[in-house]
Scaffold this active site. Structure first.
Site, PDB file in Angstrom:
ATOM      1  N   ILE A  87       1.222  -1.506   0.214  1.00  0.00           N
ATOM      2  CA  ILE A  87       0.155  -0.322  -0.187  1.00  0.00           C
ATOM      3  C   ILE A  87       0.947   0.693   0.009  1.00  0.00           C
ATOM      4  O   ILE A  87       1.939   1.392   0.786  1.00  0.00           O
ATOM      5  CB  ILE A  87      -1.019   0.144   1.363  1.00  0.00           C
ATOM      6  N   SER A  88       0.918   2.213  -0.817  1.00  0.00           N
ATOM      7  CA  SER A  88       1.658   3.401  -1.021  1.00  0.00           C
ATOM      8  C   SER A  88       2.117   4.077   0.181  1.00  0.00           C
ATOM      9  O   SER A  88       0.550   4.414   0.905  1.00  0.00           O
ATOM     10  CB  SER A  88       1.055   4.262  -2.243  1.00  0.00           C
ATOM     11  N   GLN A  89       2.859   4.887   0.077  1.00  0.00           N
ATOM     12  CA  GLN A  89       3.098   5.795   1.539  1.00  0.00           C
ATOM     13  C   GLN A  89       2.114   7.046   1.334  1.00  0.00           C
ATOM     14  O   GLN A  89       1.672   7.410   0.242  1.00  0.00           O
ATOM     15  CB  GLN A  89       4.252   6.423   1.398  1.00  0.00           C
TER      16      GLN A  89
END
Ligand code: SAH
Length: 237
Positions: A87-89
């Site tokens: 899951i992206s930052q």
């Protein structure tokens, strides 16, 4: 004799209230962490779009990460979600969302559903989000999660997003959340006039940049923006 039902009712009420208080304070705890995330990671780093900020404040990121990582959900980093994916930052999610200039009546295509978090952020703002995930298990989990959380305006499909989703084209926004060495031609074709495509472009596990592609009078104008690191865009056989 007659007081017994009253007593059990009172007891039930107390148990129920106590249970609810516990749930509420947990949610309060995450809301506070979300606020801190938005202030320190999102606003402090230059995100100004009010709709983006509102969505980042609202979507319960802790429900999009594996149970074992729930206490790290609001950290300033990407997190593993299984199958070698992440899951992206939070900042990157906000940055790409702001760049896409989301608004109520827009139709979005996302490539790389992953946890469904970016789709949920967009779904808070736009009309409909179509999202494609190549790993069937992730597609199924994200679809169930989004339905459970009430995102009836997100449509998840398992498949190779390289070819886009012709049936629903053209899209006002296309967001690709996996990197490749070029922007897939089918996606550029499925972009609406004045549509905006946002995608990390560059070699795997090396310098990649977010590219913004805008369609003007049928022609594509590309701009190279921030340096990032994304997992690779995969292809089905
Ligand atoms: N947007 C996601 C994170 C993306 S990670 C989130 O908010 O959680 C990138 C995702 O893209 C991974 O889940 C990966 O399986 C998926 N992916 C990679 N190549 C793809 C392709 N060709 N089509 C669709 N999904 C792809």
């Amino acid at each position: 004799m007659r007081s017994r039902p009253v007593i059990s009712f009172c007891l039930l009420f107390i148990v129920f209230t106590a249970g609810n208080t516990k749930i509420l304070s947990q949610e309060d705890k995450y809301a506070a962490l979300r606020k801190e995330m938005v202030n320190k990671q999102i606003v402090a780093n230059g995100i100004r779009n009010p709709l983006t900020i509102k969505a980042m404040l609202k979507v319960p990121r802790h429900l999009f990460v594996p149970a074992g990582l729930i206490d790290r959900a609001y950290e300033d980093s990407p997190l593993p979600i299984g199958h070698n994916q992440t899951i992206s930052q939070p900042f990157i999610v906000a940055y790409m969302t702001e760049l896409s200039r989301p608004s109520k009546n827009k139709k979005v295509l996302e490539i790389g559903t992953g946890s469904g978090y970016q789709a949920a952020i967009l779904a808070e703002i736009v009309d409909t989000v179509y999202t494609i995930e190549i790993i069937p298990e992730l597609a199924r989990e994200a679809s169930q999660r989004l339905a459970r959380l009430g995102y009836g305006n997100v449509v998840v499909k398992a498949g190779d997003g390289y070819v886009g989703w012709k049936e629903h084209a053209p899209f006002d926004i296309i967001m690709v959340t996996a990197a490749a060495d070029h922007i897939p031609e089918p996606l550029l074709n499925q972009l609406a006039e004045n549509g905006r495509l946002i995608m990390p472009v560059g070699p795997p596990s090396s310098a990649q940049y977010i590219y913004l592609a805008v369609k003007k009078n049928g022609r594509i104008e590309k701009t190279r923006l921030a340096m990032v690191r994304f997992v690779p865009l995969l292809r089905s056989q």
